[in-house]
Design an enzyme around this catalytic site. Structure first.
Site, PDB file in Angstrom:
ATOM      1  N   HIS A 173      90.650 -75.271 -63.548  1.00  0.00           N
ATOM      2  CA  HIS A 173      89.697 -74.487 -62.747  1.00  0.00           C
ATOM      3  C   HIS A 173      88.295 -74.402 -63.344  1.00  0.00           C
ATOM      4  O   HIS A 173      87.446 -73.703 -62.811  1.00  0.00           O
ATOM      5  CB  HIS A 173      90.200 -73.063 -62.458  1.00  0.00           C
ATOM      6  CG  HIS A 173      91.606 -73.010 -61.954  1.00  0.00           C
ATOM      7  ND1 HIS A 173      92.019 -73.667 -60.816  1.00  0.00           N
ATOM      8  CD2 HIS A 173      92.709 -72.382 -62.436  1.00  0.00           C
ATOM      9  CE1 HIS A 173      93.321 -73.442 -60.629  1.00  0.00           C
ATOM     10  NE2 HIS A 173      93.763 -72.670 -61.591  1.00  0.00           N
ATOM     11  N   ARG A 216      90.332 -69.738 -57.205  1.00  0.00           N
ATOM     12  CA  ARG A 216      90.561 -69.718 -55.749  1.00  0.00           C
ATOM     13  C   ARG A 216      89.495 -70.494 -54.977  1.00  0.00           C
ATOM     14  O   ARG A 216      89.636 -70.697 -53.782  1.00  0.00           O
ATOM     15  CB  ARG A 216      90.673 -68.273 -55.264  1.00  0.00           C
ATOM     16  CG  ARG A 216      91.887 -67.588 -55.900  1.00  0.00           C
ATOM     17  CD  ARG A 216      92.069 -66.181 -55.395  1.00  0.00           C
ATOM     18  NE  ARG A 216      92.336 -66.160 -53.961  1.00  0.00           N
ATOM     19  CZ  ARG A 216      92.454 -65.051 -53.263  1.00  0.00           C
ATOM     20  NH1 ARG A 216      92.305 -63.878 -53.844  1.00  0.00           N
ATOM     21  NH2 ARG A 216      92.696 -65.091 -51.969  1.00  0.00           N
ATOM     22  N   ARG A 229      74.299 -45.949 -33.710  1.00  0.00           N
ATOM     23  CA  ARG A 229      75.380 -46.892 -34.043  1.00  0.00           C
ATOM     24  C   ARG A 229      76.717 -46.174 -34.178  1.00  0.00           C
ATOM     25  O   ARG A 229      76.841 -45.195 -34.904  1.00  0.00           O
ATOM     26  CB  ARG A 229      75.044 -47.659 -35.325  1.00  0.00           C
ATOM     27  CG  ARG A 229      73.782 -48.480 -35.137  1.00  0.00           C
ATOM     28  CD  ARG A 229      73.579 -49.471 -36.231  1.00  0.00           C
ATOM     29  NE  ARG A 229      74.622 -50.505 -36.236  1.00  0.00           N
ATOM     30  CZ  ARG A 229      74.524 -51.627 -36.947  1.00  0.00           C
ATOM     31  NH1 ARG A 229      73.464 -51.852 -37.677  1.00  0.00           N
ATOM     32  NH2 ARG A 229      75.494 -52.517 -36.913  1.00  0.00           N
ATOM     33  N   PRO A 268      84.780 -60.191 -58.104  1.00  0.00           N
ATOM     34  CA  PRO A 268      83.533 -59.747 -58.744  1.00  0.00           C
ATOM     35  C   PRO A 268      82.652 -59.001 -57.736  1.00  0.00           C
ATOM     36  O   PRO A 268      82.395 -59.492 -56.644  1.00  0.00           O
ATOM     37  CB  PRO A 268      82.861 -61.062 -59.169  1.00  0.00           C
ATOM     38  CG  PRO A 268      83.928 -62.107 -59.089  1.00  0.00           C
ATOM     39  CD  PRO A 268      84.919 -61.641 -58.082  1.00  0.00           C
ATOM     40  N   GLU A 269      82.245 -57.807 -58.120  1.00  0.00           N
ATOM     41  CA  GLU A 269      81.357 -57.000 -57.278  1.00  0.00           C
ATOM     42  C   GLU A 269      79.971 -56.993 -57.923  1.00  0.00           C
ATOM     43  O   GLU A 269      79.777 -57.574 -58.987  1.00  0.00           O
ATOM     44  CB  GLU A 269      81.910 -55.570 -57.187  1.00  0.00           C
ATOM     45  CG  GLU A 269      83.260 -55.469 -56.499  1.00  0.00           C
ATOM     46  CD  GLU A 269      83.146 -55.486 -54.981  1.00  0.00           C
ATOM     47  OE1 GLU A 269      82.004 -55.563 -54.464  1.00  0.00           O
ATOM     48  OE2 GLU A 269      84.191 -55.441 -54.321  1.00  0.00           O
TER      49      GLU A 269
END
Ligand SMILES: [Zn+2]
Length: 270
Positions: A90, A109, A151, A2-3
């Site tokens: 789950h 997971r 950077r 999931p984003e």
């Protein structure tokens, strides 16, 4: 995984069922998530939800006093059950409401998180040092330009760092860099102010489109037997190694940058 757009879609899916509703019971069947689910999640019982918010990929379910802090990890999902249904494998946690509706957390997971927070949630150690939201006014080309000076870090790793900006995952970073014409390995400090303009616009665009697309899957959060089907993206470079660039026909390349697979067009991205 999931984003940000999936988390935003989850928020929009569950919010109407939680707001102003009172928690009857919190049932933890298996506390072994990324961190053990604390016993004090039962503090939610008897309390009313006052808001549901997102910060990066965290969901903040605020109650009158304290709240639940949830992260979906690699494989977590939340869904709303309007009728009682036996828990499946789950289905680790249920938040039962007094009106009979149930919020169910599933995570095969178990890299997700389900925590109790006393007091102001934004000040929690997991949230307080996060960078700005990519769709907020604070996220500007000036901001990225200033933070990146000096950077050497690859630009892709720079924009995927949650202390710089939250919620730009691997897929969206690859897509936005392609749209902005920036090579993913270019040093962040060597990207011009002008090119950061294009990159900020591309990040906003790719995330906003994914959220719009997610809107069509909202019904999956209600009475679904399985995890909500995350939406397929129209991808320009991600997972397209060996295929032709849509813009110039050059073969899309794949390279591991910062331990993540990156996809780019060697001709369009400099
Ligand atoms: Zn190209």
């Amino acid at each position: 995984m999931p984003e940000l757009p999936e988390v935003e879609t989850t928020l929009r899916g569950i919010e109407p069922y939680l707001l102003n509703q009172r928690v009857a019971r919190v049932i933890v069947r298996d506390p072994r998530l990324r961190w053990p689910v604390p016993a004090d999640v039962v503090n939610a019982e008897g309390q009313q939800f006052v808001s549901v918010q997102r910060r990066g990929k965290y969901l903040l379910l605020k109650l009158r006093q304290g709240g639940l802090l949830i992260h979906l990890g690699m494989s977590g999902s939340l869904r709303i059950l309007q009728e009682p249904a036996a828990p499946q494998k789950h289905d680790h946690i249920d938040v039962e409401l007094q009106n009979g509706v149930c919020l169910r957390f599933n995570d095969p997971r178990r890299f997700g998180a389900f925590l109790w927070v006393d007091g102001e949630m934004q000040l929690h150690e997991l949230l307080r040092d996060l960078g700005p939201e990519p769709l907020s006014y604070e996220f500007t080309a000036d901001y990225l330009y200033q933070r990146s000076r000096g950077r050497n870090l690859a630009i892709k790793n720079f924009i995927m760092n949650g202390h710089i900006v939250v919620g730009v995952g691997n897929i969206y970073a690859s897509e936005a860099l392609f749209m902005a014409g920036i090579h993913p390995q270019r040093a962040a400090g060597r990207v011009s102010r002008q090119r950061y303009d294009g990159l900020v616009a591309a990040i906003r665009d790719v995330l906003a489109r994914a959220i719009r697309r997610g809107g069509t899957t909202l019904r999956d959060f209600v009475n679904s037997d399985g995890a909500p089907g995350y939406f397929a993206q129209e991808l320009l470079v991600y997972d397209r190694a060996g295929s032709d660039c849509f813009q110039c026909g050059t073969t899309i390349k794949q390279k591991v940058i910062g331990q993540r697979s990156s996809y780019y067009c060697p001709a369009c991205q400099r």
